[in-house]
Design a protein around this motif. Structure first.
Motif, PDB file in Angstrom:
ATOM      1  N   ASN A 136      17.165 -14.548   9.861  1.00 46.71           N
ATOM      2  CA  ASN A 136      15.882 -14.870   9.425  1.00 46.71           C
ATOM      3  C   ASN A 136      14.771 -14.639  10.604  1.00 46.71           C
ATOM      4  O   ASN A 136      14.170 -15.623  11.250  1.00 46.71           O
ATOM      5  CB  ASN A 136      15.789 -16.612   9.034  1.00 46.71           C
ATOM      6  CG  ASN A 136      16.393 -16.918   7.851  1.00 46.71           C
ATOM      7  OD1 ASN A 136      16.621 -16.110   6.754  1.00 46.71           O
ATOM      8  ND2 ASN A 136      17.262 -18.117   7.787  1.00 46.71           N
ATOM      9  N   THR A 137      14.881 -13.274  10.966  1.00 45.28           N
ATOM     10  CA  THR A 137      14.179 -12.855  11.838  1.00 45.28           C
ATOM     11  C   THR A 137      12.975 -12.178  11.277  1.00 45.28           C
ATOM     12  O   THR A 137      13.150 -11.028  10.461  1.00 45.28           O
ATOM     13  CB  THR A 137      14.921 -11.795  12.895  1.00 45.28           C
ATOM     14  OG1 THR A 137      15.632 -12.492  13.383  1.00 45.28           O
ATOM     15  CG2 THR A 137      13.846 -11.094  13.841  1.00 45.28           C
ATOM     16  N   THR A 138      11.656 -12.512  11.247  1.00 46.47           N
ATOM     17  CA  THR A 138      10.478 -11.980  10.891  1.00 46.47           C
ATOM     18  C   THR A 138       9.689 -11.159  12.134  1.00 46.47           C
ATOM     19  O   THR A 138       9.349 -11.837  13.029  1.00 46.47           O
ATOM     20  CB  THR A 138       9.603 -13.090  10.376  1.00 46.47           C
ATOM     21  OG1 THR A 138      10.320 -13.578   9.256  1.00 46.47           O
ATOM     22  CG2 THR A 138       8.240 -12.319   9.665  1.00 46.47           C
ATOM     23  N   VAL A 139       9.410  -9.708  11.738  1.00 44.17           N
ATOM     24  CA  VAL A 139       8.748  -9.223  12.974  1.00 44.17           C
ATOM     25  C   VAL A 139       7.465  -8.967  12.327  1.00 44.17           C
ATOM     26  O   VAL A 139       7.180  -8.371  11.319  1.00 44.17           O
ATOM     27  CB  VAL A 139       9.319  -7.831  13.214  1.00 44.17           C
ATOM     28  CG1 VAL A 139       8.593  -7.216  14.582  1.00 44.17           C
ATOM     29  CG2 VAL A 139      10.846  -8.274  13.670  1.00 44.17           C
ATOM     30  N   ILE A 140       6.189  -9.205  12.945  1.00 45.64           N
ATOM     31  CA  ILE A 140       4.806  -9.034  12.659  1.00 45.64           C
ATOM     32  C   ILE A 140       4.485  -7.992  13.870  1.00 45.64           C
ATOM     33  O   ILE A 140       3.975  -8.251  15.114  1.00 45.64           O
ATOM     34  CB  ILE A 140       4.057 -10.176  12.543  1.00 45.64           C
ATOM     35  CG1 ILE A 140       4.527 -11.086  11.545  1.00 45.64           C
ATOM     36  CG2 ILE A 140       2.594  -9.784  12.136  1.00 45.64           C
ATOM     37  CD1 ILE A 140       3.666 -12.337  11.529  1.00 45.64           C
ATOM     38  N   ASP A 141       4.343  -6.531  13.194  1.00 46.72           N
ATOM     39  CA  ASP A 141       4.004  -5.470  14.375  1.00 46.72           C
ATOM     40  C   ASP A 141       2.935  -4.891  13.842  1.00 46.72           C
ATOM     41  O   ASP A 141       2.725  -4.295  12.910  1.00 46.72           O
ATOM     42  CB  ASP A 141       5.247  -4.656  14.143  1.00 46.72           C
ATOM     43  CG  ASP A 141       5.073  -3.407  15.215  1.00 46.72           C
ATOM     44  OD1 ASP A 141       4.147  -3.368  16.043  1.00 46.72           O
ATOM     45  OD2 ASP A 141       6.256  -2.660  15.371  1.00 46.72           O
ATOM     46  N   THR A 142       1.994  -5.029  14.777  1.00 45.33           N
ATOM     47  CA  THR A 142       0.709  -4.341  14.400  1.00 45.33           C
ATOM     48  C   THR A 142       0.728  -2.679  14.279  1.00 45.33           C
ATOM     49  O   THR A 142      -0.283  -2.193  13.567  1.00 45.33           O
ATOM     50  CB  THR A 142      -0.494  -4.407  15.683  1.00 45.33           C
ATOM     51  OG1 THR A 142      -0.088  -3.919  16.599  1.00 45.33           O
ATOM     52  CG2 THR A 142      -0.690  -6.037  15.935  1.00 45.33           C
ATOM     53  N   LYS A 143       1.532  -2.118  14.563  1.00 44.93           N
ATOM     54  CA  LYS A 143       1.838  -0.663  14.540  1.00 44.93           C
ATOM     55  C   LYS A 143       2.139  -0.439  12.955  1.00 44.93           C
ATOM     56  O   LYS A 143       1.847   0.772  12.272  1.00 44.93           O
ATOM     57  CB  LYS A 143       2.925   0.064  15.486  1.00 44.93           C
ATOM     58  CG  LYS A 143       2.454   0.143  16.729  1.00 44.93           C
ATOM     59  CD  LYS A 143       3.503   1.050  17.515  1.00 44.93           C
ATOM     60  CE  LYS A 143       3.024   1.462  18.882  1.00 44.93           C
ATOM     61  NZ  LYS A 143       4.285   2.243  19.638  1.00 44.93           N
ATOM     62  N   ASP A 144       2.590  -1.381  12.215  1.00 44.63           N
ATOM     63  CA  ASP A 144       2.824  -1.081  10.807  1.00 44.63           C
ATOM     64  C   ASP A 144       1.642  -1.212   9.973  1.00 44.63           C
ATOM     65  O   ASP A 144       1.713  -0.949   8.767  1.00 44.63           O
ATOM     66  CB  ASP A 144       4.077  -2.443  10.340  1.00 44.63           C
ATOM     67  CG  ASP A 144       4.991  -2.164  10.857  1.00 44.63           C
ATOM     68  OD1 ASP A 144       5.593  -1.205  11.489  1.00 44.63           O
ATOM     69  OD2 ASP A 144       5.791  -3.155  11.085  1.00 44.63           O
ATOM     70  N   TYR A 145       0.385  -1.501  10.465  1.00 42.91           N
ATOM     71  CA  TYR A 145      -0.962  -1.504   9.710  1.00 42.91           C
ATOM     72  C   TYR A 145      -1.935  -0.506   9.996  1.00 42.91           C
ATOM     73  O   TYR A 145      -2.062  -0.248  11.289  1.00 42.91           O
ATOM     74  CB  TYR A 145      -1.296  -2.826   9.929  1.00 42.91           C
ATOM     75  CG  TYR A 145      -0.267  -4.119   9.440  1.00 42.91           C
ATOM     76  CD1 TYR A 145      -0.677  -4.668   8.170  1.00 42.91           C
ATOM     77  CD2 TYR A 145       0.509  -4.515  10.150  1.00 42.91           C
ATOM     78  CE1 TYR A 145       0.002  -5.668   7.725  1.00 42.91           C
ATOM     79  CE2 TYR A 145       1.466  -5.508   9.440  1.00 42.91           C
ATOM     80  CZ  TYR A 145       1.231  -5.895   8.202  1.00 42.91           C
ATOM     81  OH  TYR A 145       2.059  -7.143   7.828  1.00 42.91           O
ATOM     82  N   GLU A 146      -2.410   0.108   8.879  1.00 46.56           N
ATOM     83  CA  GLU A 146      -3.340   0.807   9.061  1.00 46.56           C
ATOM     84  C   GLU A 146      -4.405   0.315   9.447  1.00 46.56           C
ATOM     85  O   GLU A 146      -5.083  -0.571   8.971  1.00 46.56           O
ATOM     86  CB  GLU A 146      -3.696   1.701   7.906  1.00 46.56           C
ATOM     87  CG  GLU A 146      -2.564   2.743   7.555  1.00 46.56           C
ATOM     88  CD  GLU A 146      -2.814   3.295   6.052  1.00 46.56           C
ATOM     89  OE1 GLU A 146      -3.943   3.039   5.455  1.00 46.56           O
ATOM     90  OE2 GLU A 146      -1.956   4.258   5.685  1.00 46.56           O
ATOM     91  N   LEU A 147      -5.506   1.034  10.376  1.00 44.68           N
ATOM     92  CA  LEU A 147      -6.483   0.512  10.763  1.00 44.68           C
ATOM     93  C   LEU A 147      -7.695   1.605  10.868  1.00 44.68           C
ATOM     94  O   LEU A 147      -8.062   2.326  11.639  1.00 44.68           O
ATOM     95  CB  LEU A 147      -6.780   0.020  12.244  1.00 44.68           C
ATOM     96  CG  LEU A 147      -6.088  -1.319  12.367  1.00 44.68           C
ATOM     97  CD1 LEU A 147      -5.767  -1.693  13.887  1.00 44.68           C
ATOM     98  CD2 LEU A 147      -6.732  -2.687  11.896  1.00 44.68           C
ATOM     99  N   PRO A 148      -8.199   1.951   9.656  1.00 42.86           N
ATOM    100  CA  PRO A 148      -9.344   3.007   9.470  1.00 42.86           C
ATOM    101  C   PRO A 148     -10.360   3.056  10.316  1.00 42.86           C
ATOM    102  O   PRO A 148     -10.987   1.747  10.640  1.00 42.86           O
ATOM    103  CB  PRO A 148      -9.622   2.787   8.047  1.00 42.86           C
ATOM    104  CG  PRO A 148      -8.830   1.880   7.276  1.00 42.86           C
ATOM    105  CD  PRO A 148      -8.158   0.755   8.250  1.00 42.86           C
ATOM    106  N   THR A 149     -10.561   3.984  10.983  1.00 44.85           N
ATOM    107  CA  THR A 149     -11.919   4.148  11.917  1.00 44.85           C
ATOM    108  C   THR A 149     -11.592   3.597  13.135  1.00 44.85           C
ATOM    109  O   THR A 149     -12.529   3.772  14.111  1.00 44.85           O
ATOM    110  CB  THR A 149     -13.190   3.692  11.305  1.00 44.85           C
ATOM    111  OG1 THR A 149     -12.987   2.267  11.206  1.00 44.85           O
ATOM    112  CG2 THR A 149     -13.504   4.043   9.960  1.00 44.85           C
ATOM    113  N   ILE A 150     -10.392   2.976  13.559  1.00 43.93           N
ATOM    114  CA  ILE A 150     -10.297   2.416  14.797  1.00 43.93           C
ATOM    115  C   ILE A 150      -9.157   3.503  15.725  1.00 43.93           C
ATOM    116  O   ILE A 150      -8.237   3.823  15.176  1.00 43.93           O
ATOM    117  CB  ILE A 150      -9.667   0.969  14.610  1.00 43.93           C
ATOM    118  CG1 ILE A 150     -10.460   0.272  13.714  1.00 43.93           C
ATOM    119  CG2 ILE A 150      -9.256   0.410  16.128  1.00 43.93           C
ATOM    120  CD1 ILE A 150     -11.707  -0.126  14.321  1.00 43.93           C
TER     121      ILE A 150
END
Length: 338
Positions: free
Chosen positions: A281-295
């Motif tokens: 039950n390891t949950t990883v929230i990694d910002t690299k997994d998310y697109e950030l258009p224009t950033i």
């Protein structure tokens, strides 16, 4: 998206970015009389500025402090005085310790800047300067992270720690952030729904993070899981995880690892790699997994806690539904004397 008011969210976060005009005006008038800055809040809204401090710590020699209001009033820093500036964030503008703090500062002729989320409050009336942006709980984290960054960037520019060009690049990126955050919410919808469904009956979570993202792990455990959902949590910094907390892991222990894009990422990688060997039950929230258009990449590096807060909000919305437990329900907080 489920139970999401996009117009209100954008209004709040665009308001946070636009508050830079007021911040610059205030700081331009007082900066030569300021030798140190304190971020002092109560509870969760104070915790958020740990992220600001961590962002600033390796970048400037200008003195910044983040302390807890009640503790600070019991024993203030020796340097605290007329050349200090105290920044006081408060969503309600009515929290008891916050009002006591602004009175404490006024009695000592110390300037205060209130960042309030509600209009016409006692805090706004008492503070030396006030910036008001309409905020409620589900939009507050992003708002205060943004305002903390705006203050930090101003001070880095003032102290010649960054160039004017670099400052303007960061500000231009933050101006584009609110719309990008909506896109993050859209991307995280299925993840949040599945998390809430899987863990709706889980009564204990370990949360961990590092660098400027640690504050959000700490905040979410204490202020959302504990206060708003009555779920036991153990927030622990990734660097401290292997000095005690690792012994709590069993095959079904929930571990939530938040990972940003700053220099401290490897500390959370280490926790993730270990946790996955022990618990399913390891949950990883990694910002690299998310697109950030224009950033751009440089701006991405400094907004990880904002992105994580945006994802956590979607989890909160679904936890509220799955557990039939409104986020506004309290047993004791502001319900009785304590």
């Amino acid at each position: 998206m489920f139970n999401f008011d996009e117009k209100r969210f954008l209004r709040t976060q665009n308001g946070a970015v636009k508050s830079n005009e007021q911040l610059v005006s205030i700081f331009d008038n007082i900066i030569d009389d300021i030798d140190e800055i304190y971020f002092i809040g109560s509870g969760g809204v104070g915790i958020l500025f740990d992220s600001t401090i961590e962002f600033l710590r390796p970048k400037t020699s200008f003195p910044f402090h983040r302390v807890i209001a009640a503790e600070f009033m019991a024993c203030p820093n020796k340097t605290f005085g007329s050349k200090s500036l105290v920044i006081i964030p408060s969503v309600s503008g009515t929290t008891q310790e916050t009002i006591e703090l602004v009175d404490f500062c006024n009695d000592r002729n110390v300037k205060t800047l209130a960042l309030v989320g509600s209009p016409n409050t006692p805090l706004e009336e008492k503070a030396t300067f006030t910036i008001y942006n309409d905020v409620i709980d589900d939009t507050s984290s992003e708002n205060y992270y943004i305002q903390g960054l705006l203050i930090a960037l101003y001070m880095l520019k003032y102290n010649n720690d960054i160039t004017l060009e670099t400052y303007n690049n960061y500000i231009n990126g933050l101006n584009k952030l609110p719309e990008a955050l909506v896109h993050v919410k859209e991307q995280s919808e299925d993840f949040a729904k599945n998390f809430a469904s899987k863990y709706k009956d889980t009564d204990y979570h370990i949360l961990t993070g590092s660098g400027d993202s640690w504050a959000e792990a700490y905040y979410y455990g204490m202020c959302i899981l504990e206060e708003m959902q009555w779920i036991k949590s153990r927030p622990v910094h990734s660097a401290d995880f292997f000095h005690g907390t690792l012994e709590l892991l069993e095959q079904d222990t929930s571990v939530i690892v938040v990972k940003g894009e700053d220099e401290y990422r490897a500390l959370s990688d280490r926790v993730e790699n270990f946790a996955k060997k022990i618990t399913c039950n390891t949950t990883v929230i990694d910002t690299k997994d998310y697109e950030l258009p224009t950033i751009t990449g440089e701006v991405r590096k400094i907004i990880s806690p904002i992105v994580i807060a945006t994802i956590f909000e979607r989890i909160s919305t679904y936890l509220e539904k799955e557990r039939n437990h409104p986020l506004t329900t309290r047993r004791y907080y502001k319900k009785m004397d304590y």
